[in-house]
Design a protein around this motif. Structure first.
Motif, PDB file in Angstrom:
ATOM      1  N   PHE A 410     -20.869   5.353  18.131  1.00  0.00           N
ATOM      2  CA  PHE A 410     -20.038   5.235  16.935  1.00  0.00           C
ATOM      3  C   PHE A 410     -19.992   3.786  16.492  1.00  0.00           C
ATOM      4  N   VAL A 411     -19.588   3.579  15.264  1.00  0.00           N
ATOM      5  CA  VAL A 411     -19.262   2.260  14.735  1.00  0.00           C
ATOM      6  C   VAL A 411     -17.881   2.373  14.098  1.00  0.00           C
ATOM      7  N   GLY A 412     -17.124   1.263  14.124  1.00  0.00           N
ATOM      8  CA  GLY A 412     -15.762   1.383  13.653  1.00  0.00           C
ATOM      9  C   GLY A 412     -15.184   0.112  13.078  1.00  0.00           C
ATOM     10  N   THR A 413     -14.024   0.259  12.488  1.00  0.00           N
ATOM     11  CA  THR A 413     -13.291  -0.855  11.901  1.00  0.00           C
ATOM     12  C   THR A 413     -11.926  -0.961  12.555  1.00  0.00           C
ATOM     13  N   VAL A 414     -11.418  -2.190  12.671  1.00  0.00           N
ATOM     14  CA  VAL A 414     -10.085  -2.450  13.197  1.00  0.00           C
ATOM     15  C   VAL A 414      -9.264  -3.096  12.089  1.00  0.00           C
ATOM     16  N   LYS A 415      -8.182  -2.460  11.692  1.00  0.00           N
ATOM     17  CA  LYS A 415      -7.248  -3.008  10.713  1.00  0.00           C
ATOM     18  C   LYS A 415      -5.852  -2.963  11.342  1.00  0.00           C
ATOM     19  N   TRP A 416      -5.385  -4.106  11.813  1.00  0.00           N
ATOM     20  CA  TRP A 416      -4.117  -4.124  12.537  1.00  0.00           C
ATOM     21  C   TRP A 416      -2.972  -4.344  11.551  1.00  0.00           C
ATOM     22  N   ARG A 417      -2.475  -3.227  11.012  1.00  0.00           N
ATOM     23  CA  ARG A 417      -1.438  -3.283   9.978  1.00  0.00           C
ATOM     24  C   ARG A 417      -0.661  -1.973   9.990  1.00  0.00           C
ATOM     25  N   THR A 418       0.466  -1.982   9.313  1.00  0.00           N
ATOM     26  CA  THR A 418       1.274  -0.768   9.229  1.00  0.00           C
ATOM     27  C   THR A 418       0.771   0.172   8.145  1.00  0.00           C
ATOM     28  N   ALA A 419       0.083  -0.357   7.141  1.00  0.00           N
ATOM     29  CA  ALA A 419      -0.481   0.493   6.087  1.00  0.00           C
ATOM     30  C   ALA A 419      -1.696   1.236   6.627  1.00  0.00           C
ATOM     31  N   PRO A 420      -1.904   2.478   6.244  1.00  0.00           N
ATOM     32  CA  PRO A 420      -3.024   3.257   6.775  1.00  0.00           C
ATOM     33  C   PRO A 420      -4.368   2.794   6.227  1.00  0.00           C
ATOM     34  N   LEU A 421      -5.420   3.181   6.902  1.00  0.00           N
ATOM     35  CA  LEU A 421      -6.769   2.931   6.421  1.00  0.00           C
ATOM     36  C   LEU A 421      -6.984   3.681   5.102  1.00  0.00           C
ATOM     37  N   THR A 422      -7.728   3.051   4.215  1.00  0.00           N
ATOM     38  CA  THR A 422      -7.949   3.615   2.893  1.00  0.00           C
ATOM     39  C   THR A 422      -9.411   3.999   2.698  1.00  0.00           C
ATOM     40  N   THR A 423      -9.672   4.678   1.592  1.00  0.00           N
ATOM     41  CA  THR A 423     -11.047   5.020   1.242  1.00  0.00           C
ATOM     42  C   THR A 423     -11.893   3.768   1.091  1.00  0.00           C
ATOM     43  N   THR A 424     -11.305   2.705   0.555  1.00  0.00           N
ATOM     44  CA  THR A 424     -12.026   1.439   0.421  1.00  0.00           C
ATOM     45  C   THR A 424     -12.464   0.916   1.784  1.00  0.00           C
ATOM     46  N   ASP A 425     -11.582   1.002   2.794  1.00  0.00           N
ATOM     47  CA  ASP A 425     -11.929   0.561   4.146  1.00  0.00           C
ATOM     48  C   ASP A 425     -13.082   1.383   4.706  1.00  0.00           C
ATOM     49  N   VAL A 426     -13.033   2.694   4.514  1.00  0.00           N
ATOM     50  CA  VAL A 426     -14.064   3.583   5.049  1.00  0.00           C
ATOM     51  C   VAL A 426     -15.391   3.341   4.345  1.00  0.00           C
ATOM     52  N   ASP A 427     -15.374   3.152   3.039  1.00  0.00           N
ATOM     53  CA  ASP A 427     -16.602   2.892   2.302  1.00  0.00           C
ATOM     54  C   ASP A 427     -17.245   1.573   2.745  1.00  0.00           C
ATOM     55  N   ALA A 428     -16.419   0.561   2.958  1.00  0.00           N
ATOM     56  CA  ALA A 428     -16.946  -0.729   3.405  1.00  0.00           C
ATOM     57  C   ALA A 428     -17.576  -0.600   4.787  1.00  0.00           C
TER      58      ALA A 428
END
Length: 472
Positions: A410-428
């Motif tokens: 797998f490949v993944g992203t880490v966003k350490w925040r209270t706001a959820p991951l967005t479509t923009t994050d997934v597309d990037a």
């Protein structure tokens, strides 16, 4: 907070070894254990707690760095005389001149019919003054100490030297059990502070998992309130701990200290970035190579390589191995002058300006460590977790899970925040992932975010509670 918290696993091991001494289940009555861990991580405090709970005759000696050997041997003798060993008085009035003589004196004071504990703290500092000192320790252990029902605890903060003591080509090889005392885990921090999972990770990043610092975290403290209180006092554990740890090994004017400042204080990660960090003439390449080799050998600096189906050792990066130094060098050391003149507000301004970006980078190795402990599982047959980057550092992929030498799971992203991951994050992530060698169109995408996800396209999203279970 007060009292001793945590370290239950390590205390249980020490108790078990003492029981082995008590019951005589080995060929020799004596048992030796080496305990290594960074300065301020709580080795001495834990051993003190162990001695308090066991209530057996004991002697505790702590070596001093760069002290003359004669002074050290005299101090060891005084420790024996002032101990609770039943025959301690026999050492009074003696003046051993060698390590062998001092340890022989110690062995004579140990009881032959009841368990006892001997602690030698900062053993490397004692042996570094004595050519062949490890051989002397081995000889007295084999001939005298191990013949008594004693638990010998050898402590040291120099990780490399402690590892070397037990290497296959060293005299003490095979004679001791090894224990490593790491900083408190995020789960330990959560237990001690009562914080939620996400907040406990933040507290772990700020304190580095140092028990003395974590103990000053009041119930329901936020990062903001803890830091304001810590910056208000020049004697707070957060302010004091990092400087004491560094100054004892790496004085401010040495190349090693300057490299550590470049890594922790300025966030440099590449050889070139460290080489030119805040110096008019930059580091000489040979000096920097030698210094980095020394720091990695001492386990102070770790080397990361991009993880993918194609090894790229030339794209290595450097980072501080000691989590307690990461925050201290970035935010505490630059604020020491402000703390001393009673301006915690200025120190907090620096935190407000840079903490978010710093945290996003600092949490990545903690996340990878957590996933490395959680996996493989029924869904993910992943055996290694890392990150990936090219020489240009664009793009960077936070998480790469490998299923073998060349299989990208797998490949993944880490966003350490209270706001959820967005479509923009997934597309990037989907765009950047295609640059990773071994990634194919169907390679799963994953995410790590305390806020979860509000987007489709991710096979799994781990939140802070999921990660905290890695140390349960």
């Amino acid at each position: 907070m007060s009292g001793f918290v945590g370290r239950s696993r390590e205390l249980a091991i020490l108790t078990s070894l003492l029981e082995t001494v008590r019951t005589g289940r080995r060929a020799d009555p004596g048992v030796a254990l080496t305990l290594r861990g960074r300065r301020r991580v709580g080795k001495s405090r834990m051993v003190d707690e162990f001695l308090r709970r066991t209530d057996v005759p004991s002697v505790y000696f702590q070596a001093a760095r760069h002290a003359p050997l004669a002074d050290e041997l005299a101090e060891l003798t005084r420790a024996v005389v002032g101990s609770t060993l039943p025959d301690a008085v026999a050492a009074a009035g003696t003046a051993p001149t060698t390590v062998t003589a001092a340890l022989t004196l110690l062995a004579a004071a140990l009881p032959a019919d009841t368990p006892s504990v001997v602690v030698v703290d900062e053993l490397p500092w004692l042996l570094e003054r004595v050519p062949g000192g490890a051989g002397e320790l081995q000889r007295v252990w084999d001939t005298r100490l191990s013949k008594k029902p004693v638990l010998l605890l050898l402590l040291g903060s120099d990780l490399a030297m402690m590892e070397h003591l037990l290497a296959a080509d060293q005299p003490f090889h095979g004679r001791a059990t090894e224990m490593v005392l790491d900083p408190l885990t995020p789960t330990d921090v959560a237990t001690m502070t009562g914080l939620s999972a996400a907040a406990a990770f933040d507290a772990h990043l700020v304190t580095g998992g140092l028990p003395l610092v974590v103990q000053e975290w009041e119930p329901q403290d936020s990062v903001e309130s803890f830091l304001r209180r810590s910056f208000a006092s020049s004697t707070s554990a957060l302010v004091v701990a990092g400087g004491r740890s560094l100054d004892s090994e790496f004085p401010a004017t040495t190349p090693a200290r300057q490299v550590l400042t470049a890594l922790g204080g300025r966030g440099e990660r590449t050889f070139g970035g460290i080489q030119g960090a805040d110096r008019a003439d930059g580091f000489n390449a040979t000096t920097l190579t030698t210094t980095l080799r020394t720091l990695t050998g001492k386990r102070v600096v770790e080397v990361d390589e991009p993880l993918s189906a194609r090894p790229a050792p030339r794209n290595r990066r450097y980072r501080l191995a000691d989590p307690a130094l990461r925050f201290w060098l970035a935010f505490v050391e630059p604020a020491l002058g402000e703390v001393d003149r009673g301006r915690p507000d200025l120190a907090m301004d620096r935190v407000h300006a840079g903490f978010g970006a710093w945290r996003g980078r600092a949490v990545e190795p903690v996340v990878r460590q957590a996933l490395g402990r959680l996996l493989p599982d029924d869904r993910w047959p992943v055996t290694r977790v890392g990150g990936w980057w090219p020489r240009s550092n664009v793009p960077e992929v936070d998480l790469v899970g490998m299923t073998g030498d060349h299989g990208v799971g797998f490949v993944g992203t880490v966003k350490w925040r209270t706001a959820p991951l967005t479509t923009t994050d997934v597309d990037a992530l989907a765009r950047d992932a295609l640059a990773v060698p071994g990634v194919q169109v169907g390679t799963p995408l994953v995410g790590v975010c305390p806020g979860g996800t509000a987007a489709d396209g991710l096979a799994t999203v781990w939140d802070a509670d999921d990660l905290l279970r890695a140390w349960a």
